[in-house]
Design an enzyme around this catalytic site. Structure first.
Site, PDB file in Angstrom:
ATOM      1  N   SER A  46       0.806  -1.218   0.000  1.00 55.16           N
ATOM      2  CA  SER A  46       0.000   0.000   0.000  1.00 55.16           C
ATOM      3  C   SER A  46       0.838   1.266   0.000  1.00 55.16           C
ATOM      4  CB  SER A  46      -0.931   0.009   1.211  1.00 55.16           C
ATOM      5  OG  SER A  46      -0.191  -0.061   2.398  1.00 55.16           O
ATOM      6  N   ASP A 343      -2.605   8.774   7.640  1.00 58.91           N
ATOM      7  CA  ASP A 343      -3.592   7.918   8.291  1.00 58.91           C
ATOM      8  C   ASP A 343      -2.872   7.041   9.321  1.00 58.91           C
ATOM      9  OD1 ASP A 343      -2.376   5.833   6.908  1.00 58.91           O
ATOM     10  OD2 ASP A 343      -4.011   5.524   5.497  1.00 58.91           O
ATOM     11  N   HIS A 346       0.083   5.229   6.931  1.00 61.56           N
ATOM     12  CA  HIS A 346       0.831   5.752   5.783  1.00 61.56           C
ATOM     13  C   HIS A 346       1.270   7.202   5.964  1.00 61.56           C
ATOM     14  CE1 HIS A 346      -2.008   2.649   4.273  1.00 61.56           C
ATOM     15  NE2 HIS A 346      -0.920   2.234   3.657  1.00 61.56           N
TER      16      HIS A 346
END
Length: 380
Positions: A46, A343, A346
């Site tokens: 991600s 977040d 990340h």
């Protein structure tokens, strides 16, 4: 006490954030005769996923607001990037002159000439091991990502002819790999899914297993004509807002076990990079020390213009908004460029910009034996 250390990261992005920082940077590709950047083939999780998970039935997705709120090419609409703006790969590509962002492999538009600029195979929740990230139901493991590159490789042959295709892949492409965090956060340290593995495998054995699989995967890319690599290690995954929140730590504390495992893996990864440089003729493997780079940013965040490296800008739950992933109902900070973390897992675009600059400048503390600009131009 032990249970809190084994508390798993609930979202794919967590670990890779460190890695992503570095790996995306690898996204930059080699120069072309016309002065344009070559191709960027991006593998990972991600931290560098640019939208592949949009096309999967998975619990790990970032194509919901307010993700992408500062991503100008989409007008602030979510694209599947797990951050508020550009990933490190996006930023590095721009700085190296890449004309287009690497298109997600699963995007229907990833056909024709566009693949010559690069393709992104990264997937939120993905890992070195095929079992990693199964909590998200679907994700692309490293093995599957290489399967997909094999498809791209054949398409490049059809576009350019065998000889020119091989030259394009070998000389004008950079292969960036940002992976490994989920293998700890969403595999080995995930109690429900990995208790059997942890009983049967010591940390040493698990790390050895990861290195063995990654060696085979990188060798397979080499056999498909990849020659320029940038490999990021695992960042300080014990310092992300999610880990700090669920373990109820003070602002300047990190969870010990995940960081210890990351350092254990990183030491053996560095040896693997040296081994591959010695044993695979014509290949250059650049090592990105994401762990130290991100830890520096977290430890001395105020020096870089941030006001917090512990609290997520977008998220809910606990002191650091670190439990529930970013979504439409999340609390959202106003000063997004003052948060190291977008977040619970990340980095923000502002953090990605700083990370990308370090990788581009070639600081030997963080990238060796050369920086990305030198790697881009190697052999041209």
């Amino acid at each position: 006490m032990a249970s809190k250390y084994f508390h798993a990261a609930n979202h794919t992005a967590s670990v890779l954030l460190l890695l992503i920082t570095f790996t995306a940077a690898a996204a930059a590709a080699g120069s072309d005769e016309g002065g344009t950047l070559g191709a960027s083939y991006i593998f990972g999780d991600s931290l560098v996923d640019a939208g592949n998970n949009n096309f999967l039935p998975t619990l790990s997705k970032a194509n919901i607001k307010p993700n992408g709120i500062d991503f100008k090419p989409s007008g602030g609409k979510p694209t599947g990037r797990y951050t508020n703006g550009r990933t490190i790969g996006d930023i590095v590509g721009e700085e190296l002159g890449q004309q287009h962002y690497a298109v997600p492999f699963l995007d229907p538009n990833s056909t024709g000439q566009v693949i010559l600029y690069g393709v992104n195979y990264a997937s939120g929740g993905g890992g070195i091991m095929n079992a990693t990230g199964q909590i998200f139901v679907n994700r692309l493991s490293m093995d599957i990502q290489i399967d997909y590159f094999n498809i791209t490789r054949k398409q490049i042959d059809k576009l350019l002819g065998a000889s020119k295709a091989r030259e394009h892949v070998m000389k004008k492409a950079i292969f960036s790999i940002t992976i490994g965090s989920n293998d700890f956060l969403n595999n080995y340290l995930l109690p429900v899914l990995s208790i059997g593995a942890r009983v049967s495998q010591s940390p040493d054995a698990f790390v050895d297993d990861l290195i063995s699989h990654l060696r085979s995967q990188l060798t397979r890319l080499y056999q498909l004509d990849a020659r320029k690599f940038i490999i990021g290690n695992v960042g300080p995954i014990g310092c992300i807002p999610y880990q700090r929140t669920i373990n109820q730590l003070n602002e300047n504390e990190c969870v010990a076990l995940p960081n210890k495992l990351a350092l254990q893996y990183n030491a053996k990864l560095k040896d693997l990079v040296a081994e591959l440089n010695d044993n695979l003729p014509g290949a250059t493997f650049v090592h990105a020390n994401v762990y130290d780079l991100v830890l520096e940013l977290i430890t001395n965040y105020d020096k870089y213009g941030f006001k917090t490296a512990s609290k997520a800008c977008c998220g809910n739950g606990g002191q650091y908004a670190g439990i529930i992933p970013c979504g439409p109902t999340s609390s959202l900070c106003e000063d997004r460029d003052k948060h190291v973390f977008w977040d619970p897992y990340h980095p923000s675009e502002a953090a990605n910009v700083i990370i990308a600059k370090q990788l581009l400048q070639g600081d030997p503390r963080y990238v060796s034996p050369m920086g990305l600009k030198e790697l881009r131009d190697l052999g041209l």
